[in-house]
Design a protein around this motif. Structure first.
Motif, PDB file in Angstrom:
ATOM      1  N   PHE A  38      11.643  -3.365 -12.494  1.00  0.00           N
ATOM      2  CA  PHE A  38      11.344  -4.106 -11.269  1.00  0.00           C
ATOM      3  C   PHE A  38      10.684  -3.280 -10.172  1.00  0.00           C
ATOM      4  O   PHE A  38      10.199  -3.840  -9.196  1.00  0.00           O
ATOM      5  CB  PHE A  38      12.644  -4.721 -10.720  1.00  0.00           C
ATOM      6  CG  PHE A  38      13.391  -5.513 -11.746  1.00  0.00           C
ATOM      7  CD1 PHE A  38      12.958  -6.771 -12.122  1.00  0.00           C
ATOM      8  CD2 PHE A  38      14.512  -4.990 -12.367  1.00  0.00           C
ATOM      9  CE1 PHE A  38      13.627  -7.503 -13.089  1.00  0.00           C
ATOM     10  CE2 PHE A  38      15.205  -5.710 -13.328  1.00  0.00           C
ATOM     11  CZ  PHE A  38      14.758  -6.972 -13.695  1.00  0.00           C
ATOM     12  N   GLY A  39      10.694  -1.974 -10.268  1.00  0.00           N
ATOM     13  CA  GLY A  39      10.110  -1.155  -9.228  1.00  0.00           C
ATOM     14  C   GLY A  39      10.528   0.295  -9.383  1.00  0.00           C
ATOM     15  O   GLY A  39      11.210   0.669 -10.339  1.00  0.00           O
ATOM     16  N   VAL A  40      10.092   1.116  -8.430  1.00  0.00           N
ATOM     17  CA  VAL A  40      10.459   2.529  -8.398  1.00  0.00           C
ATOM     18  C   VAL A  40      11.586   2.705  -7.395  1.00  0.00           C
ATOM     19  O   VAL A  40      11.391   2.509  -6.192  1.00  0.00           O
ATOM     20  CB  VAL A  40       9.260   3.416  -7.995  1.00  0.00           C
ATOM     21  CG1 VAL A  40       9.674   4.888  -7.992  1.00  0.00           C
ATOM     22  CG2 VAL A  40       8.076   3.188  -8.926  1.00  0.00           C
ATOM     23  N   LEU A  85       7.992  -1.683  -4.741  1.00  0.00           N
ATOM     24  CA  LEU A  85       7.613  -2.753  -5.648  1.00  0.00           C
ATOM     25  C   LEU A  85       6.205  -2.530  -6.199  1.00  0.00           C
ATOM     26  O   LEU A  85       5.490  -1.614  -5.787  1.00  0.00           O
ATOM     27  CB  LEU A  85       7.681  -4.097  -4.923  1.00  0.00           C
ATOM     28  CG  LEU A  85       9.044  -4.489  -4.340  1.00  0.00           C
ATOM     29  CD1 LEU A  85       8.929  -5.799  -3.575  1.00  0.00           C
ATOM     30  CD2 LEU A  85      10.094  -4.583  -5.436  1.00  0.00           C
ATOM     31  N   ALA A  86       5.790  -3.395  -7.118  1.00  0.00           N
ATOM     32  CA  ALA A  86       4.470  -3.276  -7.738  1.00  0.00           C
ATOM     33  C   ALA A  86       3.349  -3.404  -6.717  1.00  0.00           C
ATOM     34  O   ALA A  86       2.249  -2.873  -6.917  1.00  0.00           O
ATOM     35  CB  ALA A  86       4.313  -4.332  -8.830  1.00  0.00           C
ATOM     36  N   SER A  87       3.599  -4.086  -5.613  1.00  0.00           N
ATOM     37  CA  SER A  87       2.600  -4.239  -4.546  1.00  0.00           C
ATOM     38  C   SER A  87       2.474  -2.991  -3.690  1.00  0.00           C
ATOM     39  O   SER A  87       1.549  -2.882  -2.881  1.00  0.00           O
ATOM     40  CB  SER A  87       2.994  -5.415  -3.650  1.00  0.00           C
ATOM     41  OG  SER A  87       4.240  -5.141  -3.002  1.00  0.00           O
ATOM     42  N   LYS A 140       9.038 -12.937  -9.724  1.00  0.00           N
ATOM     43  CA  LYS A 140       9.040 -13.059  -8.261  1.00  0.00           C
ATOM     44  C   LYS A 140       8.537 -11.784  -7.588  1.00  0.00           C
ATOM     45  O   LYS A 140       7.714 -11.847  -6.655  1.00  0.00           O
ATOM     46  CB  LYS A 140      10.449 -13.392  -7.780  1.00  0.00           C
ATOM     47  CG  LYS A 140      10.598 -13.486  -6.271  1.00  0.00           C
ATOM     48  CD  LYS A 140      12.041 -13.835  -5.903  1.00  0.00           C
ATOM     49  CE  LYS A 140      12.246 -13.865  -4.387  1.00  0.00           C
ATOM     50  NZ  LYS A 140      13.661 -14.206  -4.048  1.00  0.00           N
ATOM     51  N   TYR A 141       9.022 -10.627  -8.023  1.00  0.00           N
ATOM     52  CA  TYR A 141       8.716  -9.373  -7.331  1.00  0.00           C
ATOM     53  C   TYR A 141       7.566  -8.592  -7.966  1.00  0.00           C
ATOM     54  O   TYR A 141       7.030  -7.670  -7.350  1.00  0.00           O
ATOM     55  CB  TYR A 141       9.968  -8.495  -7.280  1.00  0.00           C
ATOM     56  CG  TYR A 141      11.054  -9.071  -6.405  1.00  0.00           C
ATOM     57  CD1 TYR A 141      11.044  -8.871  -5.029  1.00  0.00           C
ATOM     58  CD2 TYR A 141      12.088  -9.828  -6.951  1.00  0.00           C
ATOM     59  CE1 TYR A 141      12.037  -9.395  -4.216  1.00  0.00           C
ATOM     60  CE2 TYR A 141      13.092 -10.361  -6.148  1.00  0.00           C
ATOM     61  CZ  TYR A 141      13.061 -10.148  -4.785  1.00  0.00           C
ATOM     62  OH  TYR A 141      14.046 -10.680  -3.994  1.00  0.00           O
ATOM     63  N   ASP A 142       7.202  -8.950  -9.179  1.00  0.00           N
ATOM     64  CA  ASP A 142       6.108  -8.264  -9.894  1.00  0.00           C
ATOM     65  C   ASP A 142       5.351  -9.310 -10.710  1.00  0.00           C
ATOM     66  O   ASP A 142       5.364  -9.291 -11.938  1.00  0.00           O
ATOM     67  CB  ASP A 142       6.699  -7.178 -10.799  1.00  0.00           C
ATOM     68  CG  ASP A 142       5.652  -6.370 -11.556  1.00  0.00           C
ATOM     69  OD1 ASP A 142       4.454  -6.480 -11.218  1.00  0.00           O
ATOM     70  OD2 ASP A 142       6.035  -5.627 -12.488  1.00  0.00           O
ATOM     71  N   ILE A 153       0.600   5.874  -4.259  1.00  0.00           N
ATOM     72  CA  ILE A 153       0.299   6.090  -5.680  1.00  0.00           C
ATOM     73  C   ILE A 153       0.315   4.755  -6.433  1.00  0.00           C
ATOM     74  O   ILE A 153      -0.592   4.462  -7.222  1.00  0.00           O
ATOM     75  CB  ILE A 153       1.301   7.078  -6.300  1.00  0.00           C
ATOM     76  CG1 ILE A 153       1.043   8.495  -5.770  1.00  0.00           C
ATOM     77  CG2 ILE A 153       1.211   7.058  -7.824  1.00  0.00           C
ATOM     78  CD1 ILE A 153       2.164   9.471  -6.079  1.00  0.00           C
ATOM     79  N   ILE A 154       1.344   3.955  -6.212  1.00  0.00           N
ATOM     80  CA  ILE A 154       1.442   2.661  -6.899  1.00  0.00           C
ATOM     81  C   ILE A 154       0.273   1.760  -6.504  1.00  0.00           C
ATOM     82  O   ILE A 154      -0.346   1.110  -7.362  1.00  0.00           O
ATOM     83  CB  ILE A 154       2.787   1.989  -6.584  1.00  0.00           C
ATOM     84  CG1 ILE A 154       3.950   2.816  -7.151  1.00  0.00           C
ATOM     85  CG2 ILE A 154       2.817   0.560  -7.145  1.00  0.00           C
ATOM     86  CD1 ILE A 154       3.932   2.992  -8.651  1.00  0.00           C
TER      87      ILE A 154
END
Length: 472
Positions: A197-199, A170-172, A453-455, A62-63
């Protein structure tokens, strides 16, 4: 092609037309999900689509699928754990996509029973406990990420201090395990950093033996205020027993005002010395007292009965140093505000004081770094909580205006006396507050670096507007 058509096409590639995963307006699943929030203010929002993924892989897909549309500004997302954050836009979104994680539930104990892996909803009844909510209809995700309180906070710190590992999408779309050893910078940021920062799909937490608990709720007549809250201030400064947990409140409902003290002793000692200041305060409404020896599960079910699920409501709070003269002034101000809004249909109004003791802050610090950075030297503190509840949308504007004015006045009074503290308790914060500013400049800069860094494209800053953002 409309934005909704593009969104639906993207989702169809990963979910198909599965009626148990993707819900459109007018469907039974959509109506069930959207009407089940804790606050009617959240249910009033109407997303274009509600998704109910059943697996982590579906969350990842989904992301990944929505990411291009989010970054183009064609789609916004809300992440829903259970439903308990009460302000509109927190876990639901108008004309966007709400990802409902309530299928992520269950518990898995490790072999030694020293940790438990928990889905976003808390279920299960075992002889162990962890630093969970004091009310049984609160889930795990937002509760932990905001650094909430539990019955064992005095000796275990905030809820996230018992977390040993998060699983995060993460966003990726990458799934990562996050702990003190793996991605430690993200681990620190998540502890208080909310959905920036993420789900978070699961959290692994330390377990503790769950024996007898003594406690319950004591009710008092309004004239007990001076004595009761003098004792509450003394309690906040008393470090003699780390097994106790207390919340003192004033409340109005249906034409009457009363005071309450919710108290627990987690090792089961009946009427322990530190709580006798509350059990002996008078005048009590003795027929309403619920003090007894029972279990954690029974007590969190009891507190759930105080909830007003499905009604119009929200929370707002500030944090102050414990000082009786300040609390007395706050109480007088609360009573004045009450006269302006108590005629609203179905109106109730609680005004509570929840201590953050030095021992709580010390144990939190010992558990490892977090995003909030509250030093034990700053304690003790009081979280000052206000919670209006009403039923008629016609009263919305005047209630919001009155409470906003009330909060401004409380802050001004506390600031003038040098007793206002920077931190705003996230899980009781008002949606207009700059919560992250209360973490301090250094913490904000560290969280911004973690986000970059993460997004790096800012999906969770730009595309997930609910909650409290880092203002990149």
């Amino acid at each position: 092609m409309s934005d909704n058509d593009r969104i639906l096409n993207c989702l169809a590639t990963v979910l198909g037309q599965d009626s148990e995963l993707l819900f459109k307006p007018g469907s039974e699943g959509y109506d069930e999900s959207n009407s089940s929030y804790f606050s009617a203010l959240v249910s009033a929002l109407k997303p274009s689509f509600i998704l109910r993924p059943k697996t982590i892989e579906q969350v990842r897909e989904i992301i990944r699928a929505l990411r291009p549309l989010v970054l183009q500004g064609s789609c916004s997302i809300a992440i829903r754990g259970t439903e308990h954050t009460p302000f509109a836009g927190s876990a639901n979104i108008q004309d966007g996509v709400t990802i409902d994680l309530r299928n992520f539930k269950g518990i898995v104990l490790n072999t030694e029973e020293s940790t438990v892996k928990i889905g976003i909803r808390r279920v299960g009844k075992v002889r162990l406990t962890t630093a969970g909510a004091r009310v049984n209809n609160v889930g795990v995700g937002g509760f932990i990420l905001g650094g909430a309180l539990s019955m064992i906070s005095s000796r275990r710190g905030f809820s996230y201090d018992s977390v040993t590992e998060f699983q995060v999408v993460l966003a990726s779309g990458e799934l990562v395990r996050v702990s003190a050893d793996e991605h430690p910078d993200l681990f620190i940021a998540l502890k208080g950093g909310l959905n920036n920062f993420g789900v978070v799909t699961s959290a692994t937490m330390k377990t503790y033996n769950s024996g007898d608990v003594w406690g319950g709720v004591v009710y008092y007549q309004p004239e007990a205020f001076t004595d009761l809250f003098h004792r509450a201030c003394d309690f906040a400064r008393d470090e003699s027993d780390e097994e106790v947990h207390v919340m003192c409140s004033a409340g109005y409902g249906f034409g009457h005002t009363a005071l309450t003290c919710v108290m627990y002793r987690t090792q089961g000692q009946v009427n322990p010395p530190l709580l006798q200041r509350f059990t002996s305060a008078q005048p009590q409404i003795e027929q309403m007292s619920s003090l007894r020896t029972s279990t954690t599960l029974v007590f969190i079910e009891e507190l759930a009965k105080f909830s007003s699920a499905g009604r119009r409501q929200y929370w707002a709070s500030i944090t102050v140093k414990p000082d009786f003269d300040l609390i007395q002034t706050f109480y007088d101000t609360w009573q004045l505000v009450l006269t302006k809004v108590k005629d609203a249909e179905g109106f109730t109004f609680s005004f509570g004081f929840k201590p953050l003791t030095k021992s709580l802050l010390k144990h939190s610090q010992e558990a490892g770094e977090n995003a909030m950075g509250i030093s034990p030297a700053d304690g003790p503190l009081f979280i000052v909580l206000t919670n209006p509840v009403w039923t008629n949308p016609a009263d919305d504007n005047r209630i919001f205006a009155a409470i906003e004015e009330f909060l401004i006045e409380l802050r001004e009074i506390a600031c003038e006396r040098g007793l206002l503290y920077r931190y705003i308790f996230v899980n009781y914060a008002y949606w207009k507050d700059d919560v992250m500013a209360g973490y301090g400049k250094d913490s904000i800069e560290r969280m911004k670096a973690v986000s970059a860094k993460y997004d790096p494209e800012g999906l969770f800053q730009k595309g997930v507007p609910g909650g409290f953002k880092l203002a990149l």
